[in-house]
Design an enzyme around this catalytic site. Sequence first.
Site, PDB file in Angstrom:
ATOM      1  N   ALA A 211      44.243  32.219  38.807  1.00 13.00           N
ATOM      2  CA  ALA A 211      44.743  32.289  40.185  1.00 13.00           C
ATOM      3  C   ALA A 211      43.567  32.691  41.069  1.00 13.00           C
ATOM      4  O   ALA A 211      43.413  33.847  41.463  1.00 13.00           O
ATOM      5  CB  ALA A 211      45.881  33.298  40.290  1.00 13.00           C
ATOM      6  N   ASP A 383      40.010  36.483  39.875  1.00 12.37           N
ATOM      7  CA  ASP A 383      41.315  36.132  39.333  1.00 12.37           C
ATOM      8  C   ASP A 383      42.356  37.084  39.915  1.00 12.37           C
ATOM      9  O   ASP A 383      42.405  38.260  39.565  1.00 12.37           O
ATOM     10  CB  ASP A 383      41.287  36.234  37.805  1.00 12.37           C
ATOM     11  CG  ASP A 383      42.529  35.644  37.159  1.00 12.37           C
ATOM     12  OD1 ASP A 383      43.547  35.502  37.858  1.00 12.37           O
ATOM     13  OD2 ASP A 383      42.474  35.346  35.944  1.00 12.37           O
ATOM     14  N   HIS A 384      43.197  36.560  40.819  1.00 16.24           N
ATOM     15  CA  HIS A 384      44.157  37.400  41.526  1.00 16.24           C
ATOM     16  C   HIS A 384      45.267  37.909  40.601  1.00 16.24           C
ATOM     17  O   HIS A 384      46.012  38.821  40.956  1.00 16.24           O
ATOM     18  CB  HIS A 384      44.771  36.615  42.691  1.00 16.24           C
ATOM     19  CG  HIS A 384      45.191  37.472  43.843  1.00 16.24           C
ATOM     20  ND1 HIS A 384      45.596  38.778  43.698  1.00 16.24           N
ATOM     21  CD2 HIS A 384      45.271  37.212  45.172  1.00 16.24           C
ATOM     22  CE1 HIS A 384      45.912  39.280  44.869  1.00 16.24           C
ATOM     23  NE2 HIS A 384      45.715  38.354  45.790  1.00 16.24           N
ATOM     24  N   ARG A 385      45.378  37.352  39.411  1.00 13.10           N
ATOM     25  CA  ARG A 385      46.328  37.879  38.444  1.00 13.10           C
ATOM     26  C   ARG A 385      45.900  39.257  37.957  1.00 13.10           C
ATOM     27  O   ARG A 385      46.727  40.066  37.525  1.00 13.10           O
ATOM     28  CB  ARG A 385      46.452  36.947  37.235  1.00 13.10           C
ATOM     29  CG  ARG A 385      46.948  35.546  37.546  1.00 13.10           C
ATOM     30  CD  ARG A 385      46.911  34.687  36.296  1.00 13.10           C
ATOM     31  NE  ARG A 385      45.560  34.637  35.725  1.00 13.10           N
ATOM     32  CZ  ARG A 385      45.278  34.161  34.515  1.00 13.10           C
ATOM     33  NH1 ARG A 385      46.261  33.703  33.744  1.00 13.10           N
ATOM     34  NH2 ARG A 385      44.033  34.146  34.074  1.00 13.10           N
ATOM     35  N   VAL A 386      44.596  39.521  38.016  1.00  8.01           N
ATOM     36  CA  VAL A 386      44.027  40.739  37.451  1.00  8.01           C
ATOM     37  C   VAL A 386      43.565  41.710  38.535  1.00  8.01           C
ATOM     38  O   VAL A 386      43.702  42.923  38.401  1.00  8.01           O
ATOM     39  CB  VAL A 386      42.847  40.383  36.511  1.00  8.01           C
ATOM     40  CG1 VAL A 386      42.211  41.640  35.944  1.00  8.01           C
ATOM     41  CG2 VAL A 386      43.309  39.467  35.387  1.00  8.01           C
TER      42      VAL A 386
END
Length: 411
Positions: A211, A383-386
Amino acid sequence: MITQVILPQLGDTMDAGTISRWFKREGDAVKKGEPLFEVLTDKANIDVEATASGYLRKILYGENASAPTGQVIAYITTRADENLETFGATAPQETSIEPALPRENQGNGAPAAQTVGVSENFAPRRKPFVSPRARRVAQEFGVDVSQLTPTSKTGRIMEADVRNFLAQAKPGESFAASVTAEERSADFVQPLTGVRKIIFERMSASAREVARVTLTTEADATRLVELRAEINAQQAEMKFSFTDFFVLLISRALLNYPYMNATLRADGVHQHAFVNLGVAADTERGLLVPVVRDAQRKGLREIYLEVRRLSDAARSGKIAPDDLRGGTFTITNLGMQEIDAFTPMVNQPEVGILGIGRIAQKPAAYQGQLALRWMVALSLSFDHRVVDGAPAGKFLQRVKHLIETPGLVLL
């Protein structure tokens, strides 16, 4: 005397490789130390040198065939007429081995076996390999690559061969070969092989799985430009590049923001106490990312030496797979191409990558006045998930401050 050509283990985790190219044909003379074949690992194409002089008598694994490390893949004899059977060096029976798989396919059941038989009729490509850069320059100036003579030990036609050819040409000379109208209209097809195949697979996985969000800012690099000029003027031993300074500054910044110095694994996010900084390098074979290990512990001189070692190895095709593994964060610098801001792709399993643009003079506010300052654009993809946007922004702000005031690394 007979010498077995063994597929070497080129990294701690390498257990197999694919023969992507033989530089010699069966029967050709071979000199110890010259490139003999090219092997494709999960990271890059690596040239393997001959360990003995003589004649390449038998190739057991042809191009695009996979073999386990330690496997005999060919034989070299001292004399061209030696009988291989006398030494028990006959070709092996047909062997089934597992081909190298992309990472996303590993662990999803048993792969189909590849059968590699005796290469009685094997003959490597007669046409010289043309690097992508060389082909682009040749197409730009209308040079027929069949007119070129490779000068590299590997027999590849490189960009330098094209430019040397152009420099020696007479004014107004035509380089194009006589072709038919049908040939002119035919498209050139570049196969997805070697390093390009690895790049294709990794970029596809990054675009599909990450993401990605990109934040951009601009830093006043005037003090950094002045500092670099001062240091380079005071000594002639090492001419430090901006990349050397960026490795130093960014590795220090990552220590204070461990959530950016992280990799995403199956069991969670690993925040690392060390900084293994990947430095993207543009090579004739494609994009490679050598890793400066423990960058947070290295001074400017150590970084200079390590970056040069890795860059030279990457561009010569002799970089070890272990030098391309274990990164915790990556930087990519397109300043030499006069690029400002861009959106770099996250280099999995890392969670962040910093794109660095050109350093150029621009009008900017400085001490309440408009002045010409050396400015540089920074593009942080993560990574916008992280990582959330605000923490990522804080890290980018810290990098900006270090570039504007390099002396902060001393605090």
